[in-house]
Design a protein around this motif. Structure first.
Motif, PDB file in Angstrom:
ATOM      1  N   VAL A   1    -144.830  29.258  55.520  1.00 39.30           N
ATOM      2  CA  VAL A   1    -143.600  28.589  55.114  1.00 39.30           C
ATOM      3  C   VAL A   1    -142.554  29.664  54.857  1.00 39.30           C
ATOM      4  N   THR A   2    -141.360  29.470  55.400  1.00 38.59           N
ATOM      5  CA  THR A   2    -140.277  30.422  55.188  1.00 38.59           C
ATOM      6  C   THR A   2    -139.214  29.814  54.278  1.00 38.59           C
ATOM      7  N   LEU A   3    -138.825  30.588  53.274  1.00 31.67           N
ATOM      8  CA  LEU A   3    -137.724  30.218  52.402  1.00 31.67           C
ATOM      9  C   LEU A   3    -136.508  31.040  52.799  1.00 31.67           C
ATOM     10  N   PRO A   4    -135.420  30.403  53.205  1.00 31.96           N
ATOM     11  CA  PRO A   4    -134.225  31.182  53.545  1.00 31.96           C
ATOM     12  C   PRO A   4    -133.600  31.762  52.280  1.00 31.96           C
ATOM     13  N   PRO A   5    -132.834  32.844  52.405  1.00 28.98           N
ATOM     14  CA  PRO A   5    -132.172  33.388  51.224  1.00 28.98           C
ATOM     15  C   PRO A   5    -131.168  32.390  50.668  1.00 28.98           C
ATOM     16  N   ALA A   6    -131.129  32.271  49.348  1.00 31.11           N
ATOM     17  CA  ALA A   6    -130.205  31.345  48.696  1.00 31.11           C
ATOM     18  C   ALA A   6    -129.956  31.839  47.282  1.00 31.11           C
ATOM     19  N   ALA A   7    -128.771  32.360  47.044  1.00 29.68           N
ATOM     20  CA  ALA A   7    -128.459  32.907  45.721  1.00 29.68           C
ATOM     21  C   ALA A   7    -128.605  31.847  44.635  1.00 29.68           C
ATOM     22  N   VAL A   8    -128.282  30.593  44.969  1.00 37.53           N
ATOM     23  CA  VAL A   8    -128.339  29.530  43.966  1.00 37.53           C
ATOM     24  C   VAL A   8    -129.758  29.301  43.465  1.00 37.53           C
ATOM     25  N   ALA A   9    -130.755  29.627  44.283  1.00 39.54           N
ATOM     26  CA  ALA A   9    -132.146  29.352  43.915  1.00 39.54           C
ATOM     27  C   ALA A   9    -132.608  30.158  42.713  1.00 39.54           C
ATOM     28  N   ALA A  10    -131.948  31.272  42.428  1.00 39.53           N
ATOM     29  CA  ALA A  10    -132.352  32.098  41.290  1.00 39.53           C
ATOM     30  C   ALA A  10    -132.112  31.381  39.963  1.00 39.53           C
ATOM     31  N   ASN A  11    -131.170  30.436  39.935  1.00 39.59           N
ATOM     32  CA  ASN A  11    -130.911  29.629  38.739  1.00 39.59           C
ATOM     33  C   ASN A  11    -131.429  28.216  39.010  1.00 39.59           C
ATOM     34  N   SER A  12    -132.736  28.086  38.952  1.00 37.59           N
ATOM     35  CA  SER A  12    -133.350  26.806  39.320  1.00 37.59           C
ATOM     36  C   SER A  12    -134.447  26.435  38.338  1.00 37.59           C
ATOM     37  N   ARG A  13    -134.823  25.160  38.390  1.00 33.14           N
ATOM     38  CA  ARG A  13    -135.845  24.662  37.466  1.00 33.14           C
ATOM     39  C   ARG A  13    -136.563  23.466  38.090  1.00 33.14           C
TER      40      ARG A  13
ATOM     41  N   ALA B   1    -116.866  24.670  37.470  1.00 28.36           N
ATOM     42  CA  ALA B   1    -117.107  23.712  38.556  1.00 28.36           C
ATOM     43  C   ALA B   1    -118.366  24.092  39.326  1.00 28.36           C
ATOM     44  N   VAL B   2    -118.963  23.109  39.970  1.00 28.01           N
ATOM     45  CA  VAL B   2    -120.184  23.334  40.743  1.00 28.01           C
ATOM     46  C   VAL B   2    -119.825  23.994  42.064  1.00 28.01           C
ATOM     47  N   HIS B   3    -120.271  25.224  42.238  1.00 30.06           N
ATOM     48  CA  HIS B   3    -120.031  25.944  43.487  1.00 30.06           C
ATOM     49  C   HIS B   3    -121.115  25.618  44.520  1.00 30.06           C
ATOM     50  N   ASP B   4    -122.360  25.477  44.059  1.00 27.95           N
ATOM     51  CA  ASP B   4    -123.474  25.148  44.952  1.00 27.95           C
ATOM     52  C   ASP B   4    -124.536  24.446  44.130  1.00 27.95           C
ATOM     53  N   ALA B   5    -125.236  23.521  44.757  1.00 27.81           N
ATOM     54  CA  ALA B   5    -126.299  22.788  44.062  1.00 27.81           C
ATOM     55  C   ALA B   5    -127.351  22.349  45.052  1.00 27.81           C
TER      56      ALA B   5
ATOM     57  N   GLY C   1    -142.527  11.154  37.979  1.00 28.05           N
ATOM     58  CA  GLY C   1    -141.180  11.499  38.407  1.00 28.05           C
ATOM     59  C   GLY C   1    -140.961  12.981  38.199  1.00 28.05           C
ATOM     60  N   SER C   2    -140.252  13.629  39.116  1.00 30.14           N
ATOM     61  CA  SER C   2    -139.970  15.056  38.961  1.00 30.14           C
ATOM     62  C   SER C   2    -138.673  15.405  39.670  1.00 30.14           C
ATOM     63  N   VAL C   3    -138.095  16.524  39.246  1.00 30.15           N
ATOM     64  CA  VAL C   3    -136.838  16.997  39.822  1.00 30.15           C
ATOM     65  C   VAL C   3    -136.918  18.500  40.004  1.00 30.15           C
ATOM     66  N   ALA C   4    -136.563  18.979  41.190  1.00 27.79           N
ATOM     67  CA  ALA C   4    -136.328  20.392  41.437  1.00 27.79           C
ATOM     68  C   ALA C   4    -134.826  20.564  41.622  1.00 27.79           C
ATOM     69  N   ALA C   5    -134.236  21.446  40.832  1.00 26.45           N
ATOM     70  CA  ALA C   5    -132.781  21.599  40.874  1.00 26.45           C
ATOM     71  C   ALA C   5    -132.398  23.063  40.827  1.00 26.45           C
ATOM     72  N   ALA C   6    -131.303  23.403  41.500  1.00 26.14           N
ATOM     73  CA  ALA C   6    -130.696  24.725  41.436  1.00 26.14           C
ATOM     74  C   ALA C   6    -129.199  24.522  41.333  1.00 26.14           C
ATOM     75  N   LEU C   7    -128.546  25.375  40.540  1.00 28.34           N
ATOM     76  CA  LEU C   7    -127.124  25.144  40.260  1.00 28.34           C
ATOM     77  C   LEU C   7    -126.378  26.472  40.138  1.00 28.34           C
ATOM     78  N   ASP C   8    -125.234  26.545  40.815  1.00 28.26           N
ATOM     79  CA  ASP C   8    -124.322  27.682  40.722  1.00 28.26           C
ATOM     80  C   ASP C   8    -122.986  27.150  40.233  1.00 28.26           C
ATOM     81  N   VAL C   9    -122.611  27.534  39.011  1.00 26.91           N
ATOM     82  CA  VAL C   9    -121.364  27.071  38.397  1.00 26.91           C
ATOM     83  C   VAL C   9    -120.400  28.244  38.292  1.00 26.91           C
ATOM     84  N   ARG C  10    -119.167  28.027  38.765  1.00 28.87           N
ATOM     85  CA  ARG C  10    -118.128  29.044  38.681  1.00 28.87           C
ATOM     86  C   ARG C  10    -116.841  28.415  38.155  1.00 28.87           C
ATOM     87  N   ASP C  11    -116.308  29.010  37.108  1.00 31.68           N
ATOM     88  CA  ASP C  11    -115.071  28.512  36.476  1.00 31.68           C
ATOM     89  C   ASP C  11    -115.188  27.040  36.103  1.00 31.68           C
TER      90      ASP C  11
END
Length: 330
Positions: free
Chosen positions: A215-227, A254-258, A242-252
């Motif tokens: 399995v290959t995981l592509p690079p993703a900066a947002v993944a470092a802030n995940s749970r 606002a959500v930059h990437d999720a 029930g379960s949730v996998a989430a990653a979030l990049d917030v800048r100023d």
């Protein structure tokens, strides 16, 4: 258990050749799911092909900065790997939430992806089940279904996929590599599992006789802030309700990437694309997170006993994204 043959292989081409010669054969990794199904008579392979000695047990950096995870990497080794824990923490958390240490020491990445539903009707060969015996019906719809699907189901099957690891892999756009007698192939996680439709017995898009090699995981900066957050009915190890996998990049603010995926709600790990679209560029607030969850859950079609999952997933999304947002602001 019925009698069966056993063959250990040492190279990928030899493993693929074994299944090409005997379509009734099955690949054997840790056996934590397959052997149980053999004991109950759900699976009846004529031959087990042991792939644990194949050279597929490493976690390696890819040229673009992602990770490649070999199919025979154990769940314990995956969860403990320092680069997984640093760059994709939700994946490590999902694996740790999935099973006890004893099971993680045996279970493999490839086997985890191929584990089958834990629906009680599927596991009981005295009961009808379209997934096990196509055309016999789905007794869960009128029977016991409190932990069954609310998204993407059909009147042919309402079972859910049990993998925790798969939910995190879906959130991070993982790609599954496989090998067949005709050569190698690749499937994005979003295409790896097939929709239920009227063929619930066809669970993946893998070609016949294919061996998962990694399995290959592509690079993703947002993944470092995940749970990864999992809810289960008891404190000890159990399958998710029930379960949730989430990653979030917030800048100023606002959500930059999720990235967002749900578990225990569908026949496959559920990538929450509608929710991600709501999050993009929006204020990182609880109100936004709730609206994102609602956008995804408008498609939910709960059965009488599992409507609680709609509120459960909504609350999980808000809680996890709020935590990630607060951590990003520190």
């Amino acid at each position: 258990m019925r009698e069966f043959g056993y063959q250990r292989v040492l190279d990928v081409s030899g493993a693929v050749a074994q299944l090409a010669a005997d379509p009734q054969a099955r690949f054997l990794g840790g056996g934590t799911n397959l052997v149980d199904l053999m004991k109950t008579g759900v699976e009846r392979p004529a031959l087990l092909v042991d792939v644990t000695r194949l050279p597929l047990g490493e976690v390696e950096r890819t040229e673009d900065g992602g990770l490649r995870i070999g199919a025979t990497v154990t769940n314990s080794d995956l969860a403990a790997h320092p680069e997984v824990r640093r760059d994709y923490p939700a994946l490590a958390q999902a694996v740790l939430a999935g099973a006890s240490g004893q099971l993680r020491n045996m279970a493999t990445v490839g086997g985890n992806l191929l584990q089958r539903t834990r629906c009680g009707y599927f596991a009981d060969v005295s009961q009808p089940c379209n997934k096990r015996s196509p055309g016999t019906g789905c007794p869960a719809i009128e029977g016991e279904h409190h932990n069954h699907a609310i998204l993407g189901a059909s009147h042919h099957c309402v079972a859910v996929h049990p993998s925790d690891m798969g939910v995190a892999l879906a959130a991070f756009d993982a790609v599954v590599q496989y090998e067949t007698a005709d050569g190698p192939g690749r499937l994005p996680m979003t295409e790896f599992y097939t929709p239920v439709g009227d063929t619930p017995h066809l669970e993946t898009a893998l070609p016949s006789g294919a061996l998962i090699t990694g399995v290959t995981l592509p690079p993703a900066a947002v993944a470092a802030n995940s749970r990864y957050r999992k809810v289960r009915e008891r404190a000890s190890y159990a399958f998710a309700i029930g379960s949730v996998a989430a990653a979030l990049d917030v800048r100023d603010g606002a959500v930059h990437d999720a990235r967002l995926a749900f578990g225990a709600v569908a026949s496959r790990p559920w990538r929450a694309r509608a929710a991600e679209r709501v999050l993009a560029g929006a204020p990182a607030t609880a109100e936004t997170f709730a609206a994102a969850a609602e956008a995804e859950l408008t498609a939910a079609e709960p059965l009488p006993q599992n409507g609680y999952k709609v509120g459960l997933i909504r609350n999980l999304v808000v809680a996890v994204l709020t935590e990630l947002s607060e951590e990003a602001a520190r």
